[in-house]
Design a protein around this motif. Structure first.
Motif, PDB file in Angstrom:
ATOM      1  N   SER A 182      -4.069   4.784   3.500  1.00 39.50           N
ATOM      2  CA  SER A 182      -3.942   3.732   2.498  1.00 39.50           C
ATOM      3  C   SER A 182      -2.684   3.394   1.970  1.00 39.50           C
ATOM      4  O   SER A 182      -2.422   2.541   1.654  1.00 39.50           O
ATOM      5  CB  SER A 182      -4.961   4.299   1.423  1.00 39.50           C
ATOM      6  N   VAL A 198     -10.330   9.364   0.310  1.00 42.78           N
ATOM      7  CA  VAL A 198      -9.155   8.603   0.538  1.00 42.78           C
ATOM      8  C   VAL A 198      -7.868   9.389   0.933  1.00 42.78           C
ATOM      9  O   VAL A 198      -7.606   9.932  -0.070  1.00 42.78           O
ATOM     10  CB  VAL A 198      -9.155   7.420  -0.705  1.00 42.78           C
ATOM     11  N   MET A 251     -11.383   7.184   4.629  1.00 47.47           N
ATOM     12  CA  MET A 251     -10.273   6.154   4.800  1.00 47.47           C
ATOM     13  C   MET A 251      -9.003   6.659   4.570  1.00 47.47           C
ATOM     14  O   MET A 251      -8.448   7.340   3.583  1.00 47.47           O
ATOM     15  CB  MET A 251     -10.496   5.042   3.738  1.00 47.47           C
ATOM     16  N   ALA A 274      -7.129   2.378   7.253  1.00 50.34           N
ATOM     17  CA  ALA A 274      -7.267   1.125   6.382  1.00 50.34           C
ATOM     18  C   ALA A 274      -6.853   0.146   7.054  1.00 50.34           C
ATOM     19  O   ALA A 274      -7.175  -1.098   6.854  1.00 50.34           O
ATOM     20  CB  ALA A 274      -6.344   1.321   5.140  1.00 50.34           C
ATOM     21  N   ILE A 332     -11.890  -1.041  -1.172  1.00 49.23           N
ATOM     22  CA  ILE A 332     -12.836   0.172  -0.634  1.00 49.23           C
ATOM     23  C   ILE A 332     -14.215  -0.526  -0.929  1.00 49.23           C
ATOM     24  O   ILE A 332     -15.065  -0.450  -0.061  1.00 49.23           O
ATOM     25  CB  ILE A 332     -12.537   1.235  -1.557  1.00 49.23           C
ATOM     26  N   TYR A 335      -4.174   9.637   1.361  1.00 50.71           N
ATOM     27  CA  TYR A 335      -2.715   8.681   0.970  1.00 50.71           C
ATOM     28  C   TYR A 335      -1.453   9.326   1.647  1.00 50.71           C
ATOM     29  O   TYR A 335      -0.312   9.203   0.952  1.00 50.71           O
ATOM     30  CB  TYR A 335      -2.683   8.275  -0.621  1.00 50.71           C
ATOM     31  N   TYR A 357      -9.886   9.450  -7.881  1.00 47.36           N
ATOM     32  CA  TYR A 357     -10.163   8.283  -7.478  1.00 47.36           C
ATOM     33  C   TYR A 357      -9.999   7.121  -8.496  1.00 47.36           C
ATOM     34  O   TYR A 357      -9.527   6.031  -8.247  1.00 47.36           O
ATOM     35  CB  TYR A 357     -11.801   8.259  -7.061  1.00 47.36           C
TER      36      TYR A 357
END
Ligand code: GDP
Ligand code: IMO
Ligand code: MG
Length: 429
Positions: free
Chosen positions: A338, A417, A335, A274, A403, A419, A392
């Protein structure tokens, strides 16, 4: 069947190892196609953490075959240490790992050459991991290399001796006292002895003509994922030369590094953080030298998986990301990290550059000489803990806006994503 590709879109350490491990249950085979033990791919699950340098990140799934392709370069001593570590956790390496006979070997003198070349560069040093990558690929291209398949041949020791002599002649010009140089904390002679002993491990592994093996598996309908090392901006042709590694880290590297025809490339998963990090020297337009940069390094634990060096940190760079997507033909983005930005009130993104006074989306030829000034867009931070999100839609609006901003800027969807470092800390859209 076609082969899917997973690779890094920045300067490495994007989290490729984690994503390969997450995707592995969907694949029959994971194959590394370039790079060597300069890579450090981290995988975390069940409160355990592993860092792989040469072995593909699919090794933790007992049903997946892992292939070290012809484009990879192998240091037997480092590989032996890696296998020993996996053995301790009862991971079945020997059964599930295949090594290409055409993969080149990193010799102890390649590591010495790396050390003396870097030292001679002084302040212009590349910031190499000093694993012998440049000198080994140099020997490959100049047709002087030694390949894994050579170990099985009767003239191996002679080949080794000749290569060693050739290297030592060069090394002596830089440092006549080369025997006092340490490699990974061992004197050269001691390292060389250990390296020789470690050849046994290569002897015990299953060796294949991996281009035939992989193409046959595709014909039989098997699913294969190619795992990249380093990142697109470190590519020998398209990275910020000379501050690059010595292989093609892009999708094109899959064709050469595994023997796969371009028409057989399927999905291309592009992994990015990110934000941005870089370890080693070279241009980094969005680098931060302030508290924000420090926060990214501290919260993101941005210290090299291979060398432990602190990584340089900065904001996300859209022109660089677009460049990487173009070069690789990325079909899906993922990604990472994050969570590292959870505390930021404002997040900046370089949406274009000013180069020598002109607005542009293109990276200039010489990104050191031509002054790049990033033009930033500022977005709201999400300022919340995202670890409680199970899908999401649960993610904070400001993260979803971030995003969307990225997707609108680069024209490719973000499909995953991440995390947290654990396998489970992943949202698939
Ligand atoms: P690779 O070389 O691309 O495989 O990446 P590295 O393993 O060198 O570096 C990525 C680091 O970030 C590792 O320490 C991972 O465990 C960690 N990591 C991966 N994904 C995430 C994430 O989403 N959040 C956080 N906080 N850490 C992550
Ligand atoms: P993974 O696969 C980050 C960097 C080095 C140096 C330059 C050249 O973990 O993403 P080399 O050892 O190839 O001569 O170094 O490339 N570098 C990496 N940076 N992640 C990596 O691999 C890297 N492999 C090499 O820091 O700047
Ligand atoms: Mg890494």
């Amino acid at each position: 069947m076609k082969i899917d590709v997973l690779l890094g879109l920045q300067w490495g350490d994007e989290g490729k190892g984690k994503v390969v491990d997450v995707l592995t249950p969907q694949y029959d085979i994971i194959a590394r196609f370039q790079g060597g033990p300069n890579a450090g791919h981290t995988i975390e699950f069940d409160n355990k953490k592993f860092v792989l340098h040469t072995i593909p990140s699919g090794i933790f799934n007992p049903n997946t075959i892992n292939v070290i392709g012809n484009g990879v370069i192998i240091d037997p001593f480092i590989l032996q240490k890696e296998i020993n570590k996996l053995d301790e956790s009862d991971i079945n390496v020997r059964e599930n790992l295949l090594v290409s006979r055409k993969a080149h070997m990193i010799l102890p003198t390649h590591r010495l050459l790396d050390a003396v070349y870097e030292k001679a560069k002084g302040k212009d040093k590349i910031g190499s991991t000093l694993k012998g990558i440049g000198p080994c690929y140099t020997d490959k291209i100049s047709r002087n290399g030694i390949r894994v398949g050579d170990i099985e041949k009767s003239n191996f020791e002679n080949k080794y001796r000749l290569a060693r002599e050739r290297h030592i002649k060069i090394i002596e010009q830089y440092n006549p006292d080369y025997k006092s140089i340490e490699i990974d904390g061992q004197l050269f002679i001691e390292y060389e002895k250990n390296w020789h002993d470690a050849l046994k491990v290569l002897n015990e592994l299953k060796k294949v003509n991996s281009e035939y093996f992989l193409n046959k598996q595709l014909e039989e309908g098997k699913k294969i994922l190619a795992e990249g090392a380093q990142g697109t901006l470190l590519d020998i042709d398209f990275g910020s030369y000379p501050f690059v590694t010595s292989s093609n880290t892009t999708t094109a590297g899959v064709c050469n590094g595994l023997g796969i025809a371009p028409s057989k490339i399927g999905k291309v998963f592009g992994i990015f953080k990110a934000y941005c990090t870089r370890v080693g020297s070279g241009p980094f337009p969005t680098e931060l030298f302030d508290e924000d940069g420090k926060m990214l390094r501290d919260v993101g634990n941005e210290f090299g998986s291979t060398t432990g060096r602190p990584r340089r940190c900065g904001w996300l760079d859209i022109p660089a990301l677009k460049y990487a997507i173009m070069l690789n033909g990325v079909t899906e983005l993922m990604m990472m990290k994050s969570d590292v930005m959870n505390q930021f009130k404002e997040i900046r993104v370089a949406s274009k550059y000013m180069v020598n006074g002109d607005e542009t989306m293109e990276l200039p030829f010489d990104d050191e000489e031509d002054m790049i000034t990033p033009v930033y867009s500022t977005l709201h931070g999400w300022r919340s803990d995202i670890t409680i999100a199970s899908n999401y839609y649960d993610l904070p609006c400001d993260l979803k806006n971030y995003i969307k901003f990225i997707e609108d800027s680069v024209g490719v969807p973000v499909k995953m994503v991440s995390y947290g470092p654990d396998r489970k800390e992943t949202i698939i859209r």
